[in-house]
Design a protein around this motif. Structure first.
Motif, PDB file in Angstrom:
ATOM      1  N   VAL A  13       6.590  14.853  -5.168  1.00 54.54           N
ATOM      2  CA  VAL A  13       6.430  13.735  -4.233  1.00 54.54           C
ATOM      3  C   VAL A  13       7.562  13.675  -3.207  1.00 54.54           C
ATOM      4  N   ASN A  14       8.768  14.050  -3.632  1.00 55.87           N
ATOM      5  CA  ASN A  14       9.934  13.774  -2.788  1.00 55.87           C
ATOM      6  C   ASN A  14      10.572  14.971  -2.096  1.00 55.87           C
TER       7      ASN A  14
ATOM      8  N   GLY B 162       0.781  -1.235   0.000  1.00 52.08           N
ATOM      9  CA  GLY B 162       0.000   0.000   0.000  1.00 52.08           C
ATOM     10  C   GLY B 162       0.814   1.287   0.000  1.00 52.08           C
ATOM     11  N   LYS B 163       2.134   1.183  -0.024  1.00 54.18           N
ATOM     12  CA  LYS B 163       2.942   2.412   0.027  1.00 54.18           C
ATOM     13  C   LYS B 163       3.987   2.480  -1.086  1.00 54.18           C
ATOM     14  N   GLY B 164       3.967   1.554  -2.016  1.00 53.12           N
ATOM     15  CA  GLY B 164       5.035   1.513  -3.028  1.00 53.12           C
ATOM     16  C   GLY B 164       6.239   0.813  -2.440  1.00 53.12           C
ATOM     17  N   ARG B 165       7.383   1.503  -2.480  1.00 55.19           N
ATOM     18  CA  ARG B 165       8.571   0.911  -1.859  1.00 55.19           C
ATOM     19  C   ARG B 165       8.830   1.583  -0.516  1.00 55.19           C
TER      20      ARG B 165
ATOM     21  N   TRP C 198       0.582  14.915   0.285  1.00 57.96           N
ATOM     22  CA  TRP C 198       0.873  13.553  -0.192  1.00 57.96           C
ATOM     23  C   TRP C 198      -0.355  12.634  -0.213  1.00 57.96           C
TER      24      TRP C 198
ATOM     25  N   SER D 277      14.510   9.847   0.402  1.00 58.38           N
ATOM     26  CA  SER D 277      13.161   9.883  -0.202  1.00 58.38           C
ATOM     27  C   SER D 277      12.497   8.514  -0.240  1.00 58.38           C
ATOM     28  N   LEU D 278      13.257   7.458  -0.015  1.00 57.73           N
ATOM     29  CA  LEU D 278      12.651   6.120  -0.057  1.00 57.73           C
ATOM     30  C   LEU D 278      11.897   5.797   1.225  1.00 57.73           C
ATOM     31  N   ILE D 279      12.078   6.630   2.247  1.00 54.75           N
ATOM     32  CA  ILE D 279      11.444   6.340   3.543  1.00 54.75           C
ATOM     33  C   ILE D 279      10.010   6.873   3.544  1.00 54.75           C
ATOM     34  N   ASN D 280       9.087   6.026   3.961  1.00 52.17           N
ATOM     35  CA  ASN D 280       7.677   6.424   4.008  1.00 52.17           C
ATOM     36  C   ASN D 280       7.353   7.202   5.278  1.00 52.17           C
ATOM     37  N   HIS D 281       6.172   7.817   5.241  1.00 51.81           N
ATOM     38  CA  HIS D 281       5.749   8.690   6.350  1.00 51.81           C
ATOM     39  C   HIS D 281       5.001   7.926   7.453  1.00 51.81           C
TER      40      HIS D 281
ATOM     41  N   ASP E  32       9.789   7.922  -7.149  1.00 53.36           N
ATOM     42  CA  ASP E  32       8.340   8.007  -7.332  1.00 53.36           C
ATOM     43  C   ASP E  32       8.005   9.397  -7.879  1.00 53.36           C
TER      44      ASP E  32
ATOM     45  N   ILE F  66      -1.628  11.248   2.301  1.00 56.03           N
ATOM     46  CA  ILE F  66      -1.436  10.153   3.264  1.00 56.03           C
ATOM     47  C   ILE F  66      -2.156  10.521   4.558  1.00 56.03           C
TER      48      ILE F  66
ATOM     49  N   TYR G 193       7.038  13.328   7.634  1.00 60.67           N
ATOM     50  CA  TYR G 193       7.405  14.269   6.558  1.00 60.67           C
ATOM     51  C   TYR G 193       7.250  15.710   7.041  1.00 60.67           C
TER      52      TYR G 193
HETATM   53  C1  SAM Z   1       8.940  10.236  -0.534  1.00 61.31           C
HETATM   54  S1  SAM Z   1       8.030   8.981  -1.280  1.00 61.31           S
HETATM   55  C2  SAM Z   1       8.366   7.578  -0.310  1.00 61.31           C
HETATM   56  C3  SAM Z   1       8.875   6.419  -1.135  1.00 61.31           C
HETATM   57  C4  SAM Z   1       7.882   5.776  -2.050  1.00 61.31           C
HETATM   58  N1  SAM Z   1       6.999   4.866  -1.303  1.00 61.31           N
HETATM   59  C5  SAM Z   1       8.554   5.069  -3.217  1.00 61.31           C
HETATM   60  O1  SAM Z   1       8.165   3.937  -3.560  1.00 61.31           O
HETATM   61  O2  SAM Z   1       9.458   5.643  -3.817  1.00 61.31           O
HETATM   62  C6  SAM Z   1       6.419   9.485  -0.842  1.00 61.31           C
HETATM   63  C7  SAM Z   1       5.300   8.642  -1.423  1.00 61.31           C
HETATM   64  O3  SAM Z   1       5.280   7.365  -0.802  1.00 61.31           O
HETATM   65  C8  SAM Z   1       3.943   6.971  -0.477  1.00 61.31           C
HETATM   66  N2  SAM Z   1       3.804   6.940   0.985  1.00 61.31           N
HETATM   67  C9  SAM Z   1       4.650   7.434   1.903  1.00 61.31           C
HETATM   68  N3  SAM Z   1       4.212   7.194   3.153  1.00 61.31           N
HETATM   69  C10 SAM Z   1       3.042   6.543   3.023  1.00 61.31           C
HETATM   70  C11 SAM Z   1       2.093   6.035   3.959  1.00 61.31           C
HETATM   71  N4  SAM Z   1       2.258   6.158   5.272  1.00 61.31           N
HETATM   72  N5  SAM Z   1       0.997   5.417   3.457  1.00 61.31           N
HETATM   73  C12 SAM Z   1       0.815   5.285   2.124  1.00 61.31           C
HETATM   74  N6  SAM Z   1       1.671   5.743   1.196  1.00 61.31           N
HETATM   75  C13 SAM Z   1       2.779   6.371   1.644  1.00 61.31           C
HETATM   76  C14 SAM Z   1       3.058   8.021  -1.098  1.00 61.31           C
HETATM   77  O4  SAM Z   1       2.725   7.584  -2.379  1.00 61.31           O
HETATM   78  C15 SAM Z   1       3.941   9.232  -1.169  1.00 61.31           C
HETATM   79  O5  SAM Z   1       3.556  10.124  -2.196  1.00 61.31           O
END
Ligand code: SAM
Length: 832
Positions: free
Chosen positions: A736-737, A608-611, A829, A776-780, A683, A831, A818
């Motif tokens: 996004v980043n 649900g968050k990508g990477r 974002w 930037s790879l770290i999620n929130h 992203d 989120i 973030y």
């Molecule tokens: C800075 S990027 C983080 C890395 C990203 N997940 C990737 O695959 O490159 C920010 C994006 O990640 C996703 N993301 C970050 N935190 C999240 C969360 N708590 N729940 C869902 N999506 C999240 C959103 O799509 C957001 O726009």
């Protein structure tokens, strides 16, 4: 209706009563109030009505030429012409109304104005966006007058005259500004429908396959696919948000150009003007790939170029003198314009064919003696001066094979030919080659023997070579280089390139240039730049090796100490004190921060968050996980110059710092394949899955995709790997980043207050907005387990460290907040 009611109320009471008797009470009551339509509905309705109204505007006020253009356009492009007309009308009207207000004039077109005016197509068009009943008559008249020439083709002389008038006026604006900078608030209106549509493929372009096209053959609002427009620049350029200039083709036709994202990022005001005049001088030949002809806001037809990949420029005059290039590059360096300085230095270096030939001949002599490392160094240096030299390329490949790296040789072969196919990337091998070749550099000290006739020395070298006396030949070439008037200047320029490249964040370029300069002349500064570049690339051991035996020089000893401290710090135990010191002024003990990531973390898909990043083992409170310098950052000053960018299609407002950062990254990525590759893996909000690769690929570290001792520019990458990114894609990545301006700062700006209050976070991030690819790879998370700590130098943030704020179990996801405000995170974002 409300007016009629007011008039009725003024009637004598008996008449009112009689009327009420005849029509019934209800007729005289105000109608029951209906729920006001939502902003979205009003917008939607306006969008639906606009094409019909604007085709009436076109027919009623515009020149027959413009109407004729419209009639000749295919159906799908007619909408674009009407959209362009709408932008001209709305912006002109807004501007003129504003001017009239300043002058205190307000002769309004009220509801009482003549039927004819109220019902004119222009007024109906303006009411699409001006809900109020009041429009200024003078403004309407002025807009009407301006439409007379809208979209017409102008004769050459009028074009030139108008440009020169605006140019002079523009320059006098700089003179008026007391500090020489251009601190005017303005809104940049961009409209995605009127930007050249993106190419379907992200493939790099084959310039030599493009067919020439004349200005007259261009079709409005169409992309001339497969074509190239070649012409000479007629006038000095004028820089506002983009660069405006005029181009004349070989048939004498003239067209206006709007060039965007072409200058190094971060330059503004009179500096940008000076740079543009250097880069786009009158008389220079410009080639525009697949030009897009449109109608600009000022109603003129012209070509808009957004991507630096779409133009190539050849300077007009004779080949510039080497030392002149060095001096003008040095001036730009002093101004902090590293990218621009580099362009000057390279311009000079690319004229030094003779030196390149001597280096290449010496490489051949080394090859014959199986001195592979020397041959690699010489051919790599020759390639920097002459990137397309077939002999230099072939010798570079042979040297790699001789060194025992057939896969790297294969990679080099595919970079130099047009063949596409998989090419290996092996970081250990790259490091090994660099190590072997650098050992040679330390011993390649020039002899002091003086030489006078470099040409005859070269001839003697050639003779010796033909006779099979290779070591003698190499010695003659070395002497010839020593006597060559340009060789010393080339070595100077290469050292300057090394230093500027470090400043511009092009660390592989710095490494290559410093190594190449050492093939010509031993100089402690070159050793310093070489060791510094290696250290910044995270190759601390290699850096120390280069510095060994040179400790007699103070600057080198100092650098050696700093490298040792940094190494100790990274390899040592990561102190918990770091997190405790979050508010401290200074936390990094070395002189520089290196890009680094702990081997306790890895990139993985997160549901649900990508990477995201996960821990591979238990992480303790206070552990340092990532260290990173920003790739591109813009200072908060950006806000005082350019207010916002409004996309008239979506109504989205982007803050100034993000616009500047996007522009800066677009320009940087066009010259730096490593940056382009990193950006392409981030992203961009498009919803497309991005690859799960090693964190190392997101760091500014020694990368195996760059061939040893060569540059990180597209010329040295296999075709299949080259990346060309559009402005729009980078815009997505920035959105996004990076966190952009704070909400508060943005609303201040929109309210017309130019003072930007930097938030704590702004300060932390090193300015309004900066991009940290690995971080930037770290999620929130609103309850994160990591924190960001700044690396400060002289009070200025230089980079960030990600540290564990709580223990993280094996397999746990790393998270950051973030922004502190969850609503702001949701707004930006999505989120929650
Ligand atoms: C800075 S990027 C983080 C890395 C990203 N997940 C990737 O695959 O490159 C920010 C994006 O990640 C996703 N993301 C970050 N935190 C999240 C969360 N708590 N729940 C869902 N999506 C999240 C959103 O799509 C957001 O726009």
């Amino acid at each position: 209706m409300p007016e009629l009611l007011d008039q009725l109320k003024e009637l004598p009471p008996e008449l009112l009563e009689a009327l009420q008797m005849r029509m019934g009470e209800a007729a005289l009551q105000p109608p029951p109030e209906r729920a006001a339509p939502s902003v979205k509905d009003v917008r939607k309705a306006a969008e639906e009505q606009a094409p019909a109204i604007y085709s009436e505007v076109l027919a009623s006020y515009c020149h027959p030429d413009a109407i004729c253009h419209y009639d000749n356009l295919p159906e799908e492009e007619r909408g674009k012409l009407l959209k362009a007309l709408r932008i001209t009308v709305e912006e002109n009207f807004q501007h003129i109304t504003h001017q009239l207000m300043i002058q205190g004039l307000s002769n309004k077109v009220s509801a009482r104005a003549s039927e004819q005016v109220r019902d004119s197509p222009l007024v109906r068009a303006l009411r699409l966006v001006n809900k109020s009943e009041v429009l200024q008559l003078e403004a309407i008249e002025a807009v009407t007058a301006s439409l007379g020439n809208w979209g017409r083709k102008m004769p050459r002389d009028i074009h030139v005259m108008q440009h020169m008038m605006s140019y002079k006026d523009h320059l006098s604006n700089f003179e008026r500004g007391n500090d020489g900078s251009f601190k005017m608030l303005r809104t940049l209106q961009t409209n995605s429908t009127l930007i050249k549509p993106e190419a379907a493929t992200g493939e790099p372009r084959n310039w030599h396959q493009l067919q020439p096209v004349a200005i007259n053959a261009l079709r409005l609002f169409g992309v001339a696919s497969g074509k190239v427009l070649v012409g000479k620049l007629l006038v000095p350029p004028m820089v506002t948000v983009g660069i405006t200039t005029l181009l004349q083709d070989e048939w004498g036709e003239v067209v206006q150009l709007g060039l965007y994202n072409q200058l190094p990022g971060g330059v503004s005001g009179h500096q940008a003007q000076e740079l543009a005049e250097k880069r786009f001088p009158t008389g220079a030949t410009l080639r525009i790939a697949e030009p897009f002809l449109k109608i600009f806001r000022d109603g003129k037809q012209g070509i808009r170029v957004d991507s630096p990949h779409d133009i190539r420029i050849a300077a007009s005059g004779s080949v510039q003198d080497l030392s002149q290039c060095r001096e003008s590059g040095n001036e730009l360096y002093k101004m902090g314009q590293f990218e621009a300085a580099l362009a000057e230095y390279w311009q000079g270096l690319h004229t030094c064919e003779e030196v390149a030939v001597l280096l290449s001949n010496r490489a051949q002599a080394h090859l014959k003696q199986k001195c592979w490392a020397e041959a690699l160094g010489d051919s790599a240096a020759g390639l920097l001066l002459c990137p397309h030299g077939a002999k230099h390329q072939a010798r570079y490949v042979l040297a790699l094979e001789g060194l025992g790296f057939p896969d790297l040789a294969q990679r080099a072969r595919s970079a130099f030919s047009n063949v596409t196919g998989p090419a290996e990337q092996l970081v250990q091998k790259t490091r090994a080659v660099v190590q072997i070749t650098l050992k040679v550099h330390r011993t390649s000290v020039r002899s002091e023997e003086s030489t006078t006739n470099h040409a005859s020395l070269k001839e003697k070298g050639n003779m010796a070579f033909r006779q099979g006396h290779y070591s003698e030949a190499a010695a003659f070439y070395t002497k010839s280089l020593e006597g060559h008037p340009a060789a010393e200047e080339v070595a100077n320029l290469l050292r300057n390139v090394a230093l500027s490249s470090i400043r511009a964040g092009l660390l592989h370029d710095a490494l290559a240039a410093a190594a190449a300069s050492l093939r010509l002349q031993f100089h402690s500064k070159a050793v310093y730049h070489l060791a510094h570049a290696l250290a910044l690339l995270g190759e601390l051991d290699l850096s120390e090796e280069v510095l060994e035996n040179t400790e007699t020089l103070t600057t080198l000893t100092q650098l050696a100490k700093e490298v040792a401290t940094t190494k100790e710090y990274i390899r040592g135990k990561y102190s918990k004190d770091l997190v405790a010191a979050a508010g401290a002024k200074h936390f990094w003990p070395g002189k520089f921060i290196v890009d680094w990531a702990s081997d306790a973390i890895a990139v993985e898909r997160v549901e649900g968050k990508g990477r995201g990043l996960r821990s591979l083992r238990h992480i303790d409170f206070g552990d340092t996980l990532i260290l990173q310098r920003p790739r591109g950052s813009v200072s908060t000053d950006a806000t005082s110059e350019l207010l916002t960018s409004t996309n008239t299609d979506s109504g989205l407002i982007t803050d100034a710092a993000s616009v500047k950062l996007t522009s800066k990254l677009t320009s940087m990525a066009s010259k730096d394949q490593l940056l382009a590759q990193v950006l392409s893996n981030l992203d961009d909000g498009s919803g497309l899955e991005r690859p799960v690769t090693s964190v190392h690929n997101f760091l500014d570290a020694l990368q195996s995709s760059v061939l040893p001792l060569l540059l990180q520019q597209a010329d040295f990458f296999p075709r299949a790997e080259r990346v060309e990114l559009s402005y729009a894609r980078i815009q997505g990545v920035v959105k996004v980043n990076t966190h952009g301006n704070s909400k508060e700062a943005l609303s201040n700006l929109q309210a017309g207050q130019s003072t930007h209050r930097e938030s704590h976070f702004d300060k932390l991030m090193g300015g309004s907005t900066a991009l940290y690819p690995a971080i930037s790879l770290i999620n929130h998370s609103n309850e994160p387990n990591c924190v960001l700590l700044p690396f400060l130098k002289d009070g200025e943030p230089q980079g960030l460290a990600v540290c564990a704020f709580r223990p993280i179990l094996r397999g746990g996801e790393l998270t950051l907040a973030y922004l502190d405000d969850p609503d702001a995170v949701k707004a930006k974002w999505g989120i929650s």
